[in-house]
Design a protein around this motif. Structure first.
Motif, PDB file in Angstrom:
ATOM      1  N   PHE A  43       0.817  -1.213   0.000  1.00 50.50           N
ATOM      2  CA  PHE A  43       0.000   0.000   0.000  1.00 50.50           C
ATOM      3  C   PHE A  43       0.850   1.262   0.000  1.00 50.50           C
ATOM      4  CE2 PHE A  43      -2.950  -3.189   1.630  1.00 50.50           C
ATOM      5  CZ  PHE A  43      -4.052  -2.931   0.825  1.00 50.50           C
ATOM      6  N   GLU A  44       0.382   2.225  -0.785  1.00 47.60           N
ATOM      7  CA  GLU A  44       1.039   3.530  -0.868  1.00 47.60           C
ATOM      8  C   GLU A  44       0.618   4.428   0.294  1.00 47.60           C
ATOM      9  OE1 GLU A  44       1.482   7.089  -4.227  1.00 47.60           O
ATOM     10  OE2 GLU A  44       0.561   5.168  -4.753  1.00 47.60           O
ATOM     11  N   HIS A  45      -0.647   4.294   0.707  1.00 46.47           N
ATOM     12  CA  HIS A  45      -1.179   5.058   1.839  1.00 46.47           C
ATOM     13  C   HIS A  45      -2.037   4.137   2.703  1.00 46.47           C
ATOM     14  CE1 HIS A  45      -0.242   9.146   0.254  1.00 46.47           C
ATOM     15  NE2 HIS A  45      -0.454   8.580  -0.914  1.00 46.47           N
ATOM     16  N   ILE A  46      -1.972   4.332   4.019  1.00 42.47           N
ATOM     17  CA  ILE A  46      -2.895   3.711   4.961  1.00 42.47           C
ATOM     18  C   ILE A  46      -3.461   4.821   5.842  1.00 42.47           C
ATOM     19  CG2 ILE A  46      -3.162   2.095   6.889  1.00 42.47           C
ATOM     20  CD1 ILE A  46      -0.998   0.378   5.683  1.00 42.47           C
ATOM     21  N   ILE A  47      -4.776   4.784   6.066  1.00 39.04           N
ATOM     22  CA  ILE A  47      -5.456   5.828   6.836  1.00 39.04           C
ATOM     23  C   ILE A  47      -6.211   5.189   7.999  1.00 39.04           C
ATOM     24  CG2 ILE A  47      -7.222   7.633   6.777  1.00 39.04           C
ATOM     25  CD1 ILE A  47      -6.684   7.916   3.773  1.00 39.04           C
ATOM     26  N   LEU A  48      -6.080   5.802   9.168  1.00 39.25           N
ATOM     27  CA  LEU A  48      -6.882   5.432  10.344  1.00 39.25           C
ATOM     28  C   LEU A  48      -7.472   6.725  10.893  1.00 39.25           C
ATOM     29  CD1 LEU A  48      -7.953   3.426  12.373  1.00 39.25           C
ATOM     30  CD2 LEU A  48      -5.752   3.480  13.556  1.00 39.25           C
ATOM     31  N   ALA A  49      -8.681   7.030  10.451  1.00 41.01           N
ATOM     32  CA  ALA A  49      -9.274   8.343  10.707  1.00 41.01           C
ATOM     33  C   ALA A  49     -10.180   8.345  11.931  1.00 41.01           C
ATOM     34  CB  ALA A  49     -10.065   8.784   9.473  1.00 41.01           C
ATOM     35  N   TYR A  50     -10.539   9.562  12.333  1.00 45.39           N
ATOM     36  CA  TYR A  50     -11.631   9.821  13.274  1.00 45.39           C
ATOM     37  C   TYR A  50     -11.499   9.024  14.568  1.00 45.39           C
ATOM     38  CZ  TYR A  50     -16.394  11.261  14.531  1.00 45.39           C
ATOM     39  OH  TYR A  50     -17.491  11.808  15.158  1.00 45.39           O
ATOM     40  N   ASN A  51     -10.330   9.136  15.200  1.00 45.36           N
ATOM     41  CA  ASN A  51     -10.072   8.556  16.524  1.00 45.36           C
ATOM     42  C   ASN A  51     -10.043   7.033  16.539  1.00 45.36           C
ATOM     43  OD1 ASN A  51     -10.414  11.309  17.463  1.00 45.36           O
ATOM     44  ND2 ASN A  51     -12.599  10.946  17.374  1.00 45.36           N
ATOM     45  N   GLY A  52      -9.918   6.418  15.381  1.00 45.65           N
ATOM     46  CA  GLY A  52      -9.918   4.961  15.325  1.00 45.65           C
ATOM     47  C   GLY A  52      -8.804   4.334  16.142  1.00 45.65           C
ATOM     48  N   LEU A  53      -7.677   5.038  16.268  1.00 45.06           N
ATOM     49  CA  LEU A  53      -6.554   4.498  17.045  1.00 45.06           C
ATOM     50  C   LEU A  53      -6.940   4.301  18.505  1.00 45.06           C
ATOM     51  CD1 LEU A  53      -3.505   3.859  16.311  1.00 45.06           C
ATOM     52  CD2 LEU A  53      -2.967   5.944  17.575  1.00 45.06           C
ATOM     53  N   TYR A  54      -7.827   5.161  19.016  1.00 45.81           N
ATOM     54  CA  TYR A  54      -8.234   5.073  20.413  1.00 45.81           C
ATOM     55  C   TYR A  54      -9.169   3.895  20.686  1.00 45.81           C
ATOM     56  CZ  TYR A  54      -6.375   9.809  21.251  1.00 45.81           C
ATOM     57  OH  TYR A  54      -5.569  10.916  21.387  1.00 45.81           O
ATOM     58  N   CYS A  55      -9.618   3.208  19.641  1.00 51.51           N
ATOM     59  CA  CYS A  55     -10.454   2.021  19.840  1.00 51.51           C
ATOM     60  C   CYS A  55      -9.632   0.793  20.234  1.00 51.51           C
ATOM     61  CB  CYS A  55     -11.246   1.716  18.570  1.00 51.51           C
ATOM     62  SG  CYS A  55     -12.497   2.965  18.180  1.00 51.51           S
ATOM     63  N   LEU A  56      -8.308   0.909  20.149  1.00 54.42           N
ATOM     64  CA  LEU A  56      -7.451  -0.210  20.547  1.00 54.42           C
ATOM     65  C   LEU A  56      -7.517  -0.389  22.064  1.00 54.42           C
ATOM     66  CD1 LEU A  56      -4.425   0.619  18.238  1.00 54.42           C
ATOM     67  CD2 LEU A  56      -6.014  -1.305  17.995  1.00 54.42           C
ATOM     68  N   PRO A  57      -7.500  -1.630  22.544  1.00 55.44           N
ATOM     69  CA  PRO A  57      -7.762  -1.864  23.968  1.00 55.44           C
ATOM     70  C   PRO A  57      -6.602  -1.573  24.896  1.00 55.44           C
ATOM     71  CG  PRO A  57      -7.403  -3.950  22.852  1.00 55.44           C
ATOM     72  CD  PRO A  57      -7.455  -2.898  21.778  1.00 55.44           C
ATOM     73  N   ASP A  58      -5.347  -1.665  24.411  1.00 58.64           N
ATOM     74  CA  ASP A  58      -4.211  -1.521  25.310  1.00 58.64           C
ATOM     75  C   ASP A  58      -2.935  -1.231  24.515  1.00 58.64           C
ATOM     76  OD1 ASP A  58      -3.449  -4.054  24.221  1.00 58.64           O
ATOM     77  OD2 ASP A  58      -4.551  -5.082  25.811  1.00 58.64           O
TER      78      ASP A  58
END
Length: 260
Positions: free
Chosen positions: A93-108
């Motif tokens: 992939f040339e670009h990967i996007i994790l938008a709109y606070n999606g990173l904060y959905c990770l549990p730990d």
């Protein structure tokens, strides 16, 4: 949580992103050969990216949200039912996007490390990882000022916020939250209450609970670098005309590049 069909439609109608995010990400990926969106949900961002990208892939865990994304019938777009950490590891992939606070959905924190490592494995050398998260810098200061004891959860009781028309039905959204300042977690519950229901009844309405864990910016950057992602840019919000007098920007927008 796994959504029912109604919960998915209510979520899609409520969570419409941050002003300016569609145009920003579309401009950053225009002309790209391949783009992967993590946590694509109902396809809001995929639809904006589609005209400028040769190959588009959206990934999400929730089957009902993916059905809504599929209903957009976007050409040359693939939808995957996977976890954020379960990415193709062939560096395509040339670009990967994790938008709109999606990173904060990770549990730990282990999940955070695994996600950055998976992103590094899925990007081609020099490929870019884009994400945006809401600012949390003041929360630790607030916790210190409030002198919150360990193991004490701050409860913000449910209260009506706004109205929403979904499928011709008017819902009042009741929102409440639990904040664990020491664990750096939020649990926000939305209740979608019809006009013929009593919002004061905690059992009324259609519930949706969103759990977030947040990290300081320097922790995010350090973890990304440990995974082989260089920190190459940060901006505050998506709007170039953002009011400089705002004490807190609407979003931190971060960009990382795969080393090599």
């Amino acid at each position: 949580m796994t959504f029912t069909p109604l919960q998915a439609r209510l979520y899609a109608a409520t969570h419409t992103g941050t002003p300016g995010d569609l145009a920003y990400y579309a401009s950053r990926t225009a002309g790209a050969s391949s783009v992967l969106e993590l946590g694509c949900g109902h396809g809001r961002l995929l639809e904006a990216l589609r005209p400028g990208v040769e190959r588009l892939v959206g990934l999400d865990q929730d089957p009902e949200l993916l059905k809504l994304a599929a209903a957009r019938n976007l050409p040359h777009t693939e939808l995957l039912a996977r976890d954020l950490r379960d990415l193709p590891a062939d560096g395509e992939f040339e670009h990967i996007i994790l938008a709109y606070n999606g990173l904060y959905c990770l549990p730990d924190t282990p999940a955070l490390r695994a996600t950055f490592a998976a992103v590094a494995g899925a990007l081609r050398p020099g490929g870019l990882f884009h994400l945006d998260v809401y600012p949390t810098e003041g929360l630790d200061e607030d916790a210190a000022e409030m002198d919150i004891p360990p193991n004490v959860i701050v409860d913000d009781p449910s209260a009506p916020t706004t109205e929403l028309d979904v499928d011709g039905v008017i819902y009042t959204i009741w929102e409440g939250s639990l904040w664990d300042a020491h664990e750096r977690t939020f649990e926000v519950t939305f209740r979608y209450v019809r006009e013929d229901e009593d919002g004061e009844d905690p059992e009324a309405g259609v519930p949706i609970t969103i759990a977030h864990r947040y990290w300081p910016l320097d922790t995010l950057i350090e973890t990304a670098q440990q995974a082989g992602l260089d920190f190459v840019g940060q901006r505050e919000g998506f709007d170039d005309t953002l009011d400089d007098e705002l004490e807190t920007p609407p979003q931190h927008v971060l960009t990382f590049a795969k080393v090599g």
